[in-house]
Design a protein around this motif. Structure first.
Motif, short mmCIF file in Angstrom:
data_model
loop_
_atom_site.label_atom_id
_atom_site.label_comp_id
_atom_site.label_asym_id
_atom_site.label_seq_id
_atom_site.Cartn_x
_atom_site.Cartn_y
_atom_site.Cartn_z
N VAL A 193 0.85 -1.19 0.00
CA VAL A 193 0.00 0.00 0.00
C VAL A 193 0.89 1.24 0.00
O VAL A 193 1.75 1.39 0.86
CB VAL A 193 -0.94 0.01 1.23
N VAL A 194 0.68 2.11 -1.00
CA VAL A 194 1.47 3.35 -1.09
C VAL A 194 0.59 4.51 -0.65
O VAL A 194 -0.50 4.72 -1.18
CB VAL A 194 1.95 3.58 -2.54
N SER A 195 1.08 5.23 0.34
CA SER A 195 0.33 6.37 0.87
C SER A 195 0.60 7.60 0.00
O SER A 195 1.75 7.98 -0.23
CB SER A 195 0.79 6.59 2.32
N VAL A 196 -0.48 8.22 -0.51
CA VAL A 196 -0.36 9.35 -1.44
C VAL A 196 -0.49 10.67 -0.68
O VAL A 196 -1.49 10.90 0.00
CB VAL A 196 -1.45 9.26 -2.54
N THR A 197 0.53 11.52 -0.82
CA THR A 197 0.55 12.75 -0.01
C THR A 197 0.32 14.01 -0.84
O THR A 197 0.46 15.11 -0.33
CB THR A 197 1.91 12.87 0.72
N SER A 198 -0.04 13.85 -2.12
CA SER A 198 -0.29 15.04 -2.94
C SER A 198 -1.73 15.52 -2.79
O SER A 198 -2.61 14.77 -2.36
CB SER A 198 0.02 14.73 -4.41
N GLY A 199 -1.98 16.77 -3.16
CA GLY A 199 -3.34 17.33 -3.19
C GLY A 199 -4.07 17.21 -1.87
O GLY A 199 -3.50 17.48 -0.81
N SER A 200 -5.31 16.73 -1.95
CA SER A 200 -6.11 16.62 -0.73
C SER A 200 -5.85 15.28 -0.03
O SER A 200 -6.48 14.97 0.98
CB SER A 200 -7.60 16.75 -1.07
N LYS A 201 -4.92 14.48 -0.60
CA LYS A 201 -4.51 13.19 0.02
C LYS A 201 -5.68 12.23 0.15
O LYS A 201 -5.79 11.47 1.12
CB LYS A 201 -3.87 13.41 1.40
N THR A 202 -6.60 12.28 -0.84
CA THR A 202 -7.74 11.36 -0.82
C THR A 202 -7.87 10.66 -2.19
O THR A 202 -6.92 10.64 -2.97
CB THR A 202 -9.05 12.08 -0.45
N LEU A 203 -9.05 10.11 -2.46
CA LEU A 203 -9.26 9.26 -3.64
C LEU A 203 -8.84 9.90 -4.96
O LEU A 203 -8.16 9.27 -5.79
CB LEU A 203 -10.74 8.85 -3.70
N LYS A 204 -9.25 11.16 -5.18
CA LYS A 204 -8.93 11.85 -6.43
C LYS A 204 -7.41 11.84 -6.67
O LYS A 204 -6.95 11.63 -7.79
CB LYS A 204 -9.48 13.28 -6.32
N ASP A 205 -6.65 12.04 -5.61
CA ASP A 205 -5.19 12.09 -5.72
C ASP A 205 -4.60 10.69 -5.90
O ASP A 205 -3.58 10.52 -6.56
CB ASP A 205 -4.61 12.77 -4.48
N ALA A 206 -5.26 9.69 -5.31
CA ALA A 206 -4.81 8.31 -5.49
C ALA A 206 -4.94 7.89 -6.95
O ALA A 206 -4.08 7.19 -7.49
CB ALA A 206 -5.60 7.37 -4.57
#
Ligand SMILES: *Cc1c(COP(=O)(O)O)cnc(C)c1O
Length: 393
Positions: free
Chosen positions: A164-177
């Motif tokens: 699992v890679v944690s996404v830290t860009s933008g709002s850090k939610t689904l759209k950014d994932a």
């Protein structure tokens, strides 16, 4: 059947459903989308592939799922309600249908790895599950905010052997994932398939995911005939990206049934959105006057998406399907209603469809109307959240 064109047909050669859809991706991703399109087209026309898809869903996925007449709820509401039980599919929702299809296709394309985006974690868990079953390596992109909110699902995916890679860009939610998964895909298309979780994204995803999910509607149409009910007056489903709705609509699109999609009021792309481009597709989106995407807000993470699949935008535009919104305040009541009247605890997403039926009984739904509702998922994943909301400390 008559000779009229099918309502939910194959999109045109540019991947468009009427004015929506298409393939708005960086040049580097065009070959991957074209490869996927031709691989899917061939596979879906190949009886052996279709048989394998159905057989994995039977032996592993929990299909066919039953249809349950909701007798007590029907009596209470003055309706005749039937539920298609996707909550009984493996991993607890309809998501398994799509991921089984896409992982089988991954193997057929000779690829060894899948990547996926996930919001609440349901699609990530389903993808990790199918990848484990088929021996594919799996990486799931998840917004950092969601990894904290849904830490149990992070652990589930890891138990299933996924990274699992944690996404830290933008709002850090689904759209950014989704953005991050697309960025990753560009760098590794030769051995990796991007397993998208709903009827969204660039062509061929909206069409392909709808075809895999149409197993719901085709099965339900047959079962309704076997129950001697036939075509229901209404087919109702909740809508996030729109895959469970597209799946059940597909079985009834050419019938007289009225098709109803129920969005979360805080993510109601059809009711409150406008046309724009996001994640490779032209569709209806929540955006400000400058085209900046607005955050969706819903108590159900699965409906927390600022857009909707392009085919739904088209079905709304041509008037074949209708879309309504349900606010957070009505969702818990609906969850309790179905739990207490029928012994089925639905997912918070699914509870939106139940809330709409309860609200419209005697209104848009005339007395004794026959209603088929897609129970997209079970509520086990949501009980802690529901408890916290019912007894705030
Ligand atoms: C993911 C999810 C949804 C929303 O996704 P769609 O693509 O709109 O179907 C709805 N219900 C459940 C139970 C889900 O897990």
């Amino acid at each position: 059947m008559n000779n009229a064109a099918r309502v939910m047909d194959t999109p045109d050669e540019r991947g468009r459903f009427g004015n929506f859809g298409g393939r708005f991706v960086p040049e580097a991703l065009v070959p991957a989308c074209l490869e996927l399109e031709s691989a899917f087209r061939e596979a879906w026309a190949d009886e052996e592939f279709v048989e394998e898809f159905q057989s994995v869903l039977r032996q592993f996925g929990g299909r066919p799922t039953p249809i349950t007449p909701l007798r007590r709820l029907s009596k209470q509401l003055g309706l005749n309600i039937f539920a298609k039980r996707e909550d009984l599919a493996h991993t607890g929702s309809h998501k398994i249908n799509n991921v089984v299809g896409q992982t089988l296709l991954t193997k057929r394309m000779g690829k060894t790895r899948v990547i996926a985006e996930t919001g609440a974690g349901q699609h990530g868990v389903a993808t990790a599950t199918a990848a484990a079953r088929l021996g594919l390596s799996c990486t799931v992109f998840m917004g950092e905010v969601d990894t904290v909110r849904q830490e149990l699902n992070v652990f589930r995916m890891e138990l299933l052997g996924a990274r699992v890679v944690s996404v830290t860009s933008g709002s850090k939610t689904l759209k950014d994932a989704v953005n991050e998964a697309m960025r990753e895909w560009v760098t590794c298309v030769s051995d990796t398939h991007y397993c998208l979780g709903s009827v969204m994204g660039p062509h061929p995803f909206p069409w392909m995911v709808r075809e895999f999910q149409s197993v719901i509607g085709n099965e339900a149409a047959r079962q309704m005939r076997e129950l001697a009910v036939g075509v229901p007056d209404f087919v109702v489903a909740c809508v996030g990206g729109g895959s469970n709705a597209a799946g059940i609509f597909a079985g009834f699109a050419d019938s007289s049934a009225r098709l109803v999609g129920v969005e979360a009021a805080g993510g109601a792309a059809v009711r409150s959105g406008s046309p724009g481009v996001l994640h490779g597709m032209r569709s209806l989106l929540l955006q400000d006057e400058f085209g900046q995407i607005e955050e969706a807000h819903s108590i159900s993470a699965g409906l927390d998406y600022p857009g909707i699949g392009p085919e739904h935008a088209h079905l709304a535009e041509v008037g074949r399907a209708e879309y309504y919104a349900i606010g957070d305040e009505d969702v818990i009541g609906a969850l309790k209603l179905l739990s207490e009247s029928e012994g089925i605890i639905p997912a918070l997403e699914t509870a939106h469809a139940i809330a709409w039926i309860a609200r419209e009984a005697g209104g848009l739904l005339p007395k004794d109307a026959t209603v088929l509702v897609n129970l997209s998922g079970r509520g086990d994943k949501d009980v802690a959240q529901v408890r916290a909301m019912l007894s705030p400390s």
